[in-house]
Design a protein around this motif. Sequence first.
Motif, PDB file in Angstrom:
ATOM      1  N   THR A  59       9.442  37.513  20.853  1.00 39.18           N
ATOM      2  CA  THR A  59       9.810  36.636  20.115  1.00 39.18           C
ATOM      3  C   THR A  59       9.560  35.464  20.670  1.00 39.18           C
ATOM      4  O   THR A  59       9.781  34.517  21.024  1.00 39.18           O
ATOM      5  N   GLU A  60       8.621  34.493  19.740  1.00 36.38           N
ATOM      6  CA  GLU A  60       7.403  33.294  19.651  1.00 36.38           C
ATOM      7  C   GLU A  60       7.694  32.520  20.979  1.00 36.38           C
ATOM      8  O   GLU A  60       8.548  31.146  21.466  1.00 36.38           O
ATOM      9  N   GLY A  61       7.819  33.768  22.162  1.00 37.41           N
ATOM     10  CA  GLY A  61       7.706  32.549  23.761  1.00 37.41           C
ATOM     11  C   GLY A  61       8.908  32.487  24.213  1.00 37.41           C
ATOM     12  O   GLY A  61       9.452  32.409  25.095  1.00 37.41           O
ATOM     13  N   TYR A  62       9.341  33.485  23.342  1.00 35.08           N
ATOM     14  CA  TYR A  62      11.215  33.571  24.284  1.00 35.08           C
ATOM     15  C   TYR A  62      11.348  34.343  25.582  1.00 35.08           C
ATOM     16  O   TYR A  62      10.908  35.371  25.026  1.00 35.08           O
ATOM     17  N   PRO A  63      11.787  33.939  26.617  1.00 36.94           N
ATOM     18  CA  PRO A  63      12.269  35.532  27.464  1.00 36.94           C
ATOM     19  C   PRO A  63      12.670  36.017  27.031  1.00 36.94           C
ATOM     20  O   PRO A  63      14.496  36.215  27.098  1.00 36.94           O
ATOM     21  N   THR A  64      13.317  37.195  26.658  1.00 37.23           N
ATOM     22  CA  THR A  64      14.248  37.847  26.616  1.00 37.23           C
ATOM     23  C   THR A  64      15.137  38.344  26.737  1.00 37.23           C
ATOM     24  O   THR A  64      16.138  38.864  27.020  1.00 37.23           O
ATOM     25  N   LYS A  65      14.182  39.238  27.917  1.00 39.07           N
ATOM     26  CA  LYS A  65      14.860  39.667  29.290  1.00 39.07           C
ATOM     27  C   LYS A  65      15.677  38.590  30.043  1.00 39.07           C
ATOM     28  O   LYS A  65      17.151  38.887  30.664  1.00 39.07           O
ATOM     29  N   LEU A  66      15.181  37.931  30.047  1.00 38.28           N
ATOM     30  CA  LEU A  66      16.092  36.426  31.756  1.00 38.28           C
ATOM     31  C   LEU A  66      17.213  35.987  30.391  1.00 38.28           C
ATOM     32  O   LEU A  66      18.275  35.784  30.457  1.00 38.28           O
ATOM     33  N   PHE A  67      17.062  35.727  29.336  1.00 42.64           N
ATOM     34  CA  PHE A  67      18.279  34.913  28.003  1.00 42.64           C
ATOM     35  C   PHE A  67      19.454  36.412  28.672  1.00 42.64           C
ATOM     36  O   PHE A  67      20.676  36.380  28.809  1.00 42.64           O
ATOM     37  N   GLU A  68      19.063  37.532  28.715  1.00 38.12           N
ATOM     38  CA  GLU A  68      19.815  38.710  29.173  1.00 38.12           C
ATOM     39  C   GLU A  68      20.872  37.950  30.154  1.00 38.12           C
ATOM     40  O   GLU A  68      21.566  38.753  30.331  1.00 38.12           O
ATOM     41  N   LEU A  69      19.795  38.120  31.152  1.00 39.47           N
ATOM     42  CA  LEU A  69      20.259  38.061  32.667  1.00 39.47           C
ATOM     43  C   LEU A  69      21.218  36.566  32.205  1.00 39.47           C
ATOM     44  O   LEU A  69      22.385  36.607  33.108  1.00 39.47           O
ATOM     45  N   GLU A  70      20.686  35.179  31.590  1.00 42.21           N
ATOM     46  CA  GLU A  70      21.822  34.455  31.955  1.00 42.21           C
ATOM     47  C   GLU A  70      22.843  34.534  30.751  1.00 42.21           C
ATOM     48  O   GLU A  70      23.992  34.397  31.627  1.00 42.21           O
ATOM     49  N   LYS A  71      23.292  35.030  30.262  1.00 40.60           N
ATOM     50  CA  LYS A  71      24.374  35.379  29.107  1.00 40.60           C
ATOM     51  C   LYS A  71      25.065  36.206  30.436  1.00 40.60           C
ATOM     52  O   LYS A  71      26.226  36.493  30.215  1.00 40.60           O
ATOM     53  N   ARG A  72      24.882  36.981  31.435  1.00 37.10           N
ATOM     54  CA  ARG A  72      25.609  37.942  31.772  1.00 37.10           C
ATOM     55  C   ARG A  72      26.353  37.108  32.967  1.00 37.10           C
ATOM     56  O   ARG A  72      27.290  37.261  33.039  1.00 37.10           O
ATOM     57  N   ILE A  73      25.515  36.848  34.023  1.00 37.83           N
ATOM     58  CA  ILE A  73      26.105  35.122  34.736  1.00 37.83           C
ATOM     59  C   ILE A  73      26.918  34.365  33.736  1.00 37.83           C
ATOM     60  O   ILE A  73      27.928  34.025  34.760  1.00 37.83           O
ATOM     61  N   LYS A  74      26.578  33.683  32.666  1.00 41.10           N
ATOM     62  CA  LYS A  74      27.543  32.991  32.081  1.00 41.10           C
ATOM     63  C   LYS A  74      29.150  33.879  32.029  1.00 41.10           C
ATOM     64  O   LYS A  74      30.160  32.437  31.768  1.00 41.10           O
ATOM     65  N   SER A  75      28.905  35.249  31.760  1.00 43.09           N
ATOM     66  CA  SER A  75      30.348  35.095  31.214  1.00 43.09           C
ATOM     67  C   SER A  75      31.020  35.298  32.505  1.00 43.09           C
ATOM     68  O   SER A  75      32.488  36.658  31.749  1.00 43.09           O
ATOM     69  N   ASN A  76      30.602  35.700  33.330  1.00 38.80           N
ATOM     70  CA  ASN A  76      30.839  35.919  34.641  1.00 38.80           C
ATOM     71  C   ASN A  76      31.688  37.729  34.572  1.00 38.80           C
ATOM     72  O   ASN A  76      32.630  37.951  35.144  1.00 38.80           O
TER      73      ASN A  76
ATOM     74  N   TRP B  92      18.672  33.257  46.643  1.00 41.07           N
ATOM     75  CA  TRP B  92      17.352  32.192  46.196  1.00 41.07           C
ATOM     76  C   TRP B  92      17.364  31.946  44.867  1.00 41.07           C
ATOM     77  O   TRP B  92      17.346  31.436  43.999  1.00 41.07           O
ATOM     78  N   LEU B  93      17.247  33.848  44.825  1.00 42.49           N
ATOM     79  CA  LEU B  93      16.794  33.971  43.090  1.00 42.49           C
ATOM     80  C   LEU B  93      18.296  33.742  41.552  1.00 42.49           C
ATOM     81  O   LEU B  93      17.525  33.170  40.695  1.00 42.49           O
ATOM     82  N   ALA B  94      18.557  34.134  42.155  1.00 41.39           N
ATOM     83  CA  ALA B  94      20.672  33.732  41.315  1.00 41.39           C
ATOM     84  C   ALA B  94      20.488  32.226  41.551  1.00 41.39           C
ATOM     85  O   ALA B  94      20.911  32.243  40.297  1.00 41.39           O
ATOM     86  N   ASN B  95      20.260  31.763  42.373  1.00 35.64           N
ATOM     87  CA  ASN B  95      20.611  30.331  42.566  1.00 35.64           C
ATOM     88  C   ASN B  95      19.583  29.457  41.127  1.00 35.64           C
ATOM     89  O   ASN B  95      19.663  28.937  41.148  1.00 35.64           O
ATOM     90  N   TRP B  96      18.256  29.889  41.545  1.00 37.76           N
ATOM     91  CA  TRP B  96      17.419  29.467  40.431  1.00 37.76           C
ATOM     92  C   TRP B  96      17.933  30.047  39.197  1.00 37.76           C
ATOM     93  O   TRP B  96      17.465  28.937  38.220  1.00 37.76           O
ATOM     94  N   VAL B  97      18.273  30.653  38.637  1.00 36.84           N
ATOM     95  CA  VAL B  97      18.616  31.316  37.381  1.00 36.84           C
ATOM     96  C   VAL B  97      19.451  29.900  36.800  1.00 36.84           C
ATOM     97  O   VAL B  97      19.878  29.655  35.646  1.00 36.84           O
ATOM     98  N   LYS B  98      20.733  29.592  37.883  1.00 28.65           N
ATOM     99  CA  LYS B  98      21.655  28.748  36.755  1.00 28.65           C
ATOM    100  C   LYS B  98      21.583  27.651  36.899  1.00 28.65           C
ATOM    101  O   LYS B  98      22.331  27.259  36.781  1.00 28.65           O
ATOM    102  N   ILE B  99      20.711  27.259  37.842  1.00 27.64           N
ATOM    103  CA  ILE B  99      19.890  25.958  37.471  1.00 27.64           C
ATOM    104  C   ILE B  99      19.805  25.427  35.716  1.00 27.64           C
ATOM    105  O   ILE B  99      19.616  26.425  35.317  1.00 27.64           O
ATOM    106  N   GLU B 100      20.166  24.501  35.366  1.00 21.63           N
ATOM    107  CA  GLU B 100      19.907  23.870  34.138  1.00 21.63           C
ATOM    108  C   GLU B 100      19.003  23.412  34.250  1.00 21.63           C
ATOM    109  O   GLU B 100      18.490  22.654  34.497  1.00 21.63           O
ATOM    110  N   PRO B 101      18.117  23.842  32.750  1.00 18.77           N
ATOM    111  CA  PRO B 101      18.979  24.425  31.694  1.00 18.77           C
ATOM    112  C   PRO B 101      18.794  25.738  31.654  1.00 18.77           C
ATOM    113  O   PRO B 101      17.863  26.056  32.791  1.00 18.77           O
ATOM    114  N   MET B 102      19.009  26.294  30.921  1.00 12.19           N
ATOM    115  CA  MET B 102      18.817  28.163  30.729  1.00 12.19           C
ATOM    116  C   MET B 102      17.507  27.773  30.177  1.00 12.19           C
ATOM    117  O   MET B 102      17.697  26.994  29.485  1.00 12.19           O
TER     118      MET B 102
END
Length: 633
Positions: free
Chosen positions: A422-439, A463-473
């Motif tokens: 929706t409107e260019g938002y990466p929804t699957k990446l958003f779910e992954l970022e939520k999972r990482i944030k919540s630990n 490497w990909l795991a470290n990339w996802v954690k880089i700010e900004p989400m």
Amino acid sequence: MLWPDNESKVDLLNYQSISNAIAQLLSDKKRLPVSIGIHGDWGAGKSSVLSMIEEKYKDDDRTVCIRFNSWLYQGIEDAQTALMQQITADLMENKATSAEFKEAAEGFLQRVDWLKVVKTTAKYGMAAVAGIAPPSTMQDITSGFGAIVDKIKGLEGDDLKAGMNELSTAIGKAKPKRVVTEITEFRKAYKKLLDAADIDRLVILVDDLDRCLPDTAIATMEAMKLFLFMPNTAFIIAADETMIEYSVRRHFPNLAEEVGGMAYTRNYLEKLIQIPFRIPALSENETSIYLALLIAQSVCDEDSANFNKVLDHARENLKEPWTKSTITSEQFETITGETLSQEKKTLFFMVSQIATVLNEGTKGNPRQIKRFLNAFMTRMLIADSAGYKDSINESVLIKLMLLERFNQNAYELLRLDSVSGTEGYPTKLFELEKRIKSNAATSEKESKSDSKKTSFDIDKDEWLANWVKIEPMLGTTNLIPYFFLTREKVKFVGLSQSSELIERALKLLSGGDLEVVAALSTIKQLSPDDAESVLGVLLTKIRNTAGKKSIPDYYHGALFLCKHFKDLQLTFLSGLAEIPEDKLGAWIISGWTRAELTPEAEKELTELLKDWAEGSDKILAQAAKQQLKKAEK
């Protein structure tokens, strides 16, 4: 600001430790003559170290420092002669007032000219026999051979023999021991030249040797041998050892490994160089400081007092490079007294964030790091010129470019995630970022489910795991403007009906052999470009989930897609060929009849089967052989 991609006179990497060590070594005349090697990968900073050494001797009247770049003479001048002539020319420039030196220089140049004539006439004789006279050779032959050149053209049979006899007469008969004598006289003339120059040391810096073609690299090193172990002479050679070893192998192709050929290629450079210095790859900490210094250069001029203050601070930190440190925007303001804009503060923060993944991706190579930043600055200039810079956040762009540069498969998955969301938002990446944030702790079953939902297998890719954690989400960011800006390697697909079709097709093609048939109506609506994009994602999924025991996700879907888009069949086969054998099972052999391959694709599949049949995996090889036998019947 763009950073120049050449050697730097400003030491941002504390390489002065190497140049100081070499200068200290050369300060003792008893250590001369000597040959020193500065080794490192392409872009490691070898040329910068040579520049630092050259700068140290700029005001030393007792030292003449000569910079020789063999790459510049490649194809224009004989490398051996060019080296000898440049040594003489630079010495004459420094000692032109001495009559004794001028006389010695003239004598030395005569020896150089004689060696050049010997080599040129020998080369000319070979060219005449072959019927080819290279331009460089013809330009070097003296006018006395002009008549012979005219006569030898078009000669055949007995006339050719007569012409060669005339050439032999003009050159002169080979005299025993003449070459040995001339080499000895050449070295005597060189010693006389150095004595007349009245200097403590002659430092010859040889650069870009690893950029040369094998013949030029070998010729330059062979020329060095004439000067090695001559009084007061130091050779400092900057070269990547692997490229020199390659040149040696090309120059001596008949050296068999079983009789020590590989050992010879390794030892060739070691015998030429007495003292090696190797420039190591940058550590994560050094990369962080280097990035911060490059940003500091863009904020204030590198010759300014403020930049020198920042540089001194960085050098203090680099005295203990194993200790984690960086240069923050707050430290920059404290050191310089300048107030940074919010945009510049963001850049300082961003480079501290990306140091880990950029260091790993570039293997700690300074030139690659600089080129990455230049690519970023160039894209920001493009966005500014095109009028949509306000739609681009610098931190988001840097993070996205890291993925583009070092993980193309994940980049393509993220692009499709964005354009189908929706409107260019990466929804699957958003779910992954939520999972990482919540630990949140997840069971194995939940982990597999998340992996499919996010498309990124961060459990297997550090490497990909470290990339996802880089700010900004990025999960709540419209990435469409960024993919438009970085569309050099992909066909841009905006938010349109195409993205919906692609998303629908991917879902339908994820099932088994019978399930994917349901995708037929959707596939028929795809354009060729859309189908190519879908296949790219399918191949990525197949590579990521391929294994010996089970059919990978989307494999049946890819076969079904290629049945209806036959132009993609060769692309699909090429993609499968890139998968390592240890990830292939018998599934790769069967099912091809359902794809209804074209004759060209059938040939490509046969070649693949032959490769697998000869491979090291016994099960795969047996299955491939059986399939080939079936095809023969």
